[in-house]
Design an enzyme around this catalytic site. Sequence first.
Site, PDB file in Angstrom:
ATOM      1  N   GLY A 147      43.542  38.084  46.451  1.00  0.00           N
ATOM      2  CA  GLY A 147      42.823  38.111  44.916  1.00  0.00           C
ATOM      3  C   GLY A 147      41.368  37.559  44.706  1.00  0.00           C
ATOM      4  N   CYS A 148      40.918  37.776  43.690  1.00  0.00           N
ATOM      5  CA  CYS A 148      39.549  37.442  43.406  1.00  0.00           C
ATOM      6  C   CYS A 148      39.597  36.035  43.179  1.00  0.00           C
ATOM      7  CB  CYS A 148      39.058  38.315  42.258  1.00  0.00           C
ATOM      8  SG  CYS A 148      39.997  38.350  40.879  1.00  0.00           S
ATOM      9  N   TYR A 149      40.193  35.298  42.136  1.00  0.00           N
ATOM     10  CA  TYR A 149      40.201  34.150  42.009  1.00  0.00           C
ATOM     11  C   TYR A 149      40.711  33.134  43.359  1.00  0.00           C
ATOM     12  CZ  TYR A 149      39.989  34.748  36.727  1.00  0.00           C
ATOM     13  OH  TYR A 149      39.818  34.934  35.542  1.00  0.00           O
ATOM     14  N   THR A 151      40.089  33.947  46.354  1.00  0.00           N
ATOM     15  CA  THR A 151      38.886  33.911  47.333  1.00  0.00           C
ATOM     16  C   THR A 151      37.846  32.882  46.704  1.00  0.00           C
ATOM     17  OG1 THR A 151      39.436  36.328  47.819  1.00  0.00           O
ATOM     18  CG2 THR A 151      37.045  35.431  48.438  1.00  0.00           C
ATOM     19  N   SER A 152      37.622  32.840  45.556  1.00  0.00           N
ATOM     20  CA  SER A 152      36.742  31.942  45.057  1.00  0.00           C
ATOM     21  C   SER A 152      37.077  30.425  45.635  1.00  0.00           C
ATOM     22  CB  SER A 152      36.015  32.153  43.729  1.00  0.00           C
ATOM     23  OG  SER A 152      37.281  31.629  42.757  1.00  0.00           O
TER      24      SER A 152
END
Lengths: 344, 344, 344, 344
Positions: A147-149, A151-152
């Site tokens: 997921g995007c969150y 990953t960060s």
Amino acid sequence: MIKVGIIGATGYVGCELLRLLLNHPKIEIGAISSVSFEGQEIDSIYKNFFNKTNLICENMNEVVKKCDVIFTALPHGLSEDIAKEVIDNKKICIDLGADFRLSDENEYKFWYGKEFSEPELHKKSVYGLPELNKEKIKTSHLIANPGCYPTSIELGLMPLLKNSLIDTNNIICDSKSGTTGAGRSLSLGTHFPEENESFAPYKIGDHRHTPEIEEILSFIANEKVNVTFTPHLLPINRGILSTIYCTPKDNIDLEYIHKLYNDFYKDAPFVHILPLGEIAAIKNIRLSNNCHISLHLNHRKNQIIIISTIDNMIKGAAGQAIQNMNLILGFNEDDGLKIISPAF
Amino acid sequence: MIKVGIIGATGYVGCELLRLLLNHPKIEIGAISSVSFEGQEIDSIYKNFFNKTNLICENMNEVVKKCDVIFTALPHGLSEDIAKEVIDNKKICIDLGADFRLSDENEYKFWYGKEFSEPELHKKSVYGLPELNKEKIKTSHLIANPGCYPTSIELGLMPLLKNSLIDTNNIICDSKSGTTGAGRSLSLGTHFPEENESFAPYKIGDHRHTPEIEEILSFIANEKVNVTFTPHLLPINRGILSTIYCTPKDNIDLEYIHKLYNDFYKDAPFVHILPLGEIAAIKNIRLSNNCHISLHLNHRKNQIIIISTIDNMIKGAAGQAIQNMNLILGFNEDDGLKIISPAF
Amino acid sequence: MIKVGIIGATGYVGCELLRLLLNHPKIEIGAISSVSFEGQEIDSIYKNFFNKTNLICENMNEVVKKCDVIFTALPHGLSEDIAKEVIDNKKICIDLGADFRLSDENEYKFWYGKEFSEPELHKKSVYGLPELNKEKIKTSHLIANPGCYPTSIELGLMPLLKNSLIDTNNIICDSKSGTTGAGRSLSLGTHFPEENESFAPYKIGDHRHTPEIEEILSFIANEKVNVTFTPHLLPINRGILSTIYCTPKDNIDLEYIHKLYNDFYKDAPFVHILPLGEIAAIKNIRLSNNCHISLHLNHRKNQIIIISTIDNMIKGAAGQAIQNMNLILGFNEDDGLKIISPAF
Amino acid sequence: MIKVGIIGATGYVGCELLRLLLNHPKIEIGAISSVSFEGQEIDSIYKNFFNKTNLICENMNEVVKKCDVIFTALPHGLSEDIAKEVIDNKKICIDLGADFRLSDENEYKFWYGKEFSEPELHKKSVYGLPELNKEKIKTSHLIANPGCYPTSIELGLMPLLKNSLIDTNNIICDSKSGTTGAGRSLSLGTHFPEENESFAPYKIGDHRHTPEIEEILSFIANEKVNVTFTPHLLPINRGILSTIYCTPKDNIDLEYIHKLYNDFYKDAPFVHILPLGEIAAIKNIRLSNNCHISLHLNHRKNQIIIISTIDNMIKGAAGQAIQNMNLILGFNEDDGLKIISPAF
């Protein structure tokens, strides 16, 4: 030439995948599909493709049949069956949805209200964060693209957790995302006059990326990690910036941490640790596959503050999926992903 | 009719004060001043005033001479001398700068590199947060109008700290502000193409509002409070939203806290506690003097998350200054401040 | 490999050139220069280049010495001397400033307050609009890269003017541009809080692109063309959209015009005529070298309305300069320029 | 006290009316209605009203029954029946929809596909542009509140047309509007990621405000006026700026026109003619009932360029409706409308 296909090509993630893949030097697009737009030319749906491709949205079966690598960019719950067929056909599946991200079926049931329909498949899948699982990815045929969150946040915390340097029970992730993260579905929250010039959190304590973050961070730390994760919606198109607060177990020197991060990511072509004193910003990674991380201390409290920023559509979705494909196919890790962010 | 003046009328805060005061039903503008634009008509500098006022920027001495209430909207270090003169002349001074916000001279010296030039005056000044100091404000002639970030954070935490319900050593304030907070001075950070579509924190662990937040929260809690405060710049014009993380001393019921907040603010016309389940957003308070607060729990960790949002130029500056003036002059607290936020 | 250099690499146009050239498959960067930042690493000025290049801003003489192709991205009046030296050294100069765009010295004097310092050089220069001058460009060593507004307008009108189909005295060009067109110099007009949520024209009847537009349109039409040109500033980063109004000499069928445009641009890889009924929009060409044109009639008046849109920094500046370089060096016209616009 | 009601209170125009009327000093809100939200509190739909009003959306019949002045803010075709009932009850109706704007039934049929259901009522209605029809409005009970684009264009052209100074067959209106003009209905065109950082025209030659503009301009000029009208969507919330091109019959001195405009609007409290040399901008009128007009010549062609800008939701809708109410009720024309635009 390797033939690549996209199932779910007309959502934002699918569209971004297609855009990047059309300029990938070592593959060709074999087919794309869309349930909503079957039979239509992709450039009638997204005009940025006008005169750039003649691809028509086909049935997803055609994609599986015609392609060697299949990207699935679908709402959760729809990828398992397709993945099974792809794997049964000895092809490669990279799933950009949530179906294979959690290995704990109970967590999956709790957050997604659904059991695994193909439990055996889940054992074969690899969590596709190359900076964590590069070697496993290279030999896998089924990738759960992160997921995007997550990953960060995972990239921001990995070196500290791997080295057991912080309290795993007191991590706060205050994340802010551009609106493309919400996809193309219409809602009041992304209606221009209601989102523009506003800002707010959403799904406080309740976002489905929470179990993914905790499971992966726990795996990295080799102990149970709890986070408080608060996502916010920024009135911009792209980019996630996570402000991560954590407490070192002992007094820690910032230069030591900085060196640790640089060493940890020395072979990661997309993760860049800014010099001490500089602050990561969305504008410098927007539209690229890069992650910028900057490191800070609140000296008065011996608290670490990590800023980690990525483009949610690229390193947080389509770009990372291509990075995974490159690894599996033995390409250069950055093939098709060399784009430098426009600074403005 | 009471005559009111603004020293520093051509900065953003001064301009906003003038805009609001021109429609205040119980005062008239006696004079305004600006060092940079002395002698010029205000409507040649800000075209929104075209045909709405004929005021000319005079010398600041004229403002002190002609007016009963003097607002000073100046960079720090410039208000003390003026305040002395105003007070010596038995008039009222409301300072929107930082000169009187800190009562601890050592902290002031540390953060602003300067000693108090009028220590006696500081003892007479009152911190102008009406929800904290209403009675003291009513009888004061010298008001230190709070900073924008501190206003959002102090209003968000006051009921918990007053009642000693949280750990005072583990408070994190992740704040996001619109760009008007940076004022009218030009910089690359507020150059449109570099700020638009971007987002980043700034002055991590180093922002001058930190000692103000800690001093006032400590006063409220009656014990030493430490915070980690991280300001971020949003690509919007107005609004601050603070996401505040704190740890309750004991298990706490969210409904209990909600009731506590509602009771605490029942006489505060501008502070509004949203129903449980709703989330505060900048769009609903933008351009008004209102503060919206929403309350949340991370159930899995017994952690409280408070969202507190204000318009940085109004409740965070000019509106709060007028609220203070209203209290001192015995007007209705909301005279001239009844504006409802446009939702879009 | 061909060595390419940029003089003026730290302005927005220079930075964009560098960004695109770093991914060009057939050249390498030999040197870059900047008067303001000589001796500094480019990635300390623009953080998007962090870890992507080690280039240091040198003196412009180094650029001329080390490179085969020199791009000059400078304020007007500064390129003539450099161009002379480049040409004298038998190298190639592509000027992105205004110095060589006008062939009429009187017009240049009138609009820029300055005579040609190298009149002979002007005769050798070619106006670098590939869709107009492709063959001349291929054999030229000195290119005057067109202005951003002129590119959008000339591409929009060329087929009609070449075929003498419209009244050349009644053309109105209402153009709107993103703020990157104003460059990196700070000004109140591009200060975030003053530009955001606003919109206005500027330099009405007075913009220096006017004589360029008229000279080139007159050359195309082979008769004197007058335009009314009104530029406006949009609160976005990138993109120009020109709404062009003109009057056909005779009643004209829109399908006929549409076919005319498609035929005219059939060999132009970057100019795309949308199907009738569709409307060109900035989002579909942003960040690419593409120009989208849509054609419309006001049936009730037999008036033609042309929408022409480009990215001002790419097809309106850096991308077109690279397109010109590709033509001169015998590369594919779209080498390094295949980027597809992100739709969001 | 006069009781005022809103039918259609939950659309953007209704919401804006309510917001402004809640602070009007001489009326009270009697009732509001909404078909979609009947029975719900308005502050559950728009959170900016939280704690500011307890109004509940009732049935529209209640509004007619309880109020003296009824504002109808409805899609076209729905106001005629209600207006009839209001007028039959000797009350006042101010319609913010399109039902009564056109007096020519054939035009109405052509553009709206519908006949007048109450032709007699249309004869009684007055076009509510106070700068044109002030005296008629004062004695009317049925007001057709003008459209937003028409307001900006009619105010911009009225002095020239009244004095027969321009060619009535060669007027071009290139208008740009913020997205609130599209209302609260969701669409891809106003989905944040698709509208943000983009810009495009829409309904070229086909917008329903065209016949209104032409009918009113023809009435003003006392001869048939044709316009080319092109609306564009700006990625901002509020504001319309129209760039109007027209051709003077004779050579005209700009100072003469400027004086003409100033004289024409000397009793209009909301229309302001900027000094020559200045340029009207949305930021200076946003959120106010003001119209700023600036006048320009293309000297090289003797062409007049008029910039006229308003807030589409206020002078273009709700504010103008209140201005009409003030006139009918004998209030000051600017009661409740004294808001000065925030410059930032």
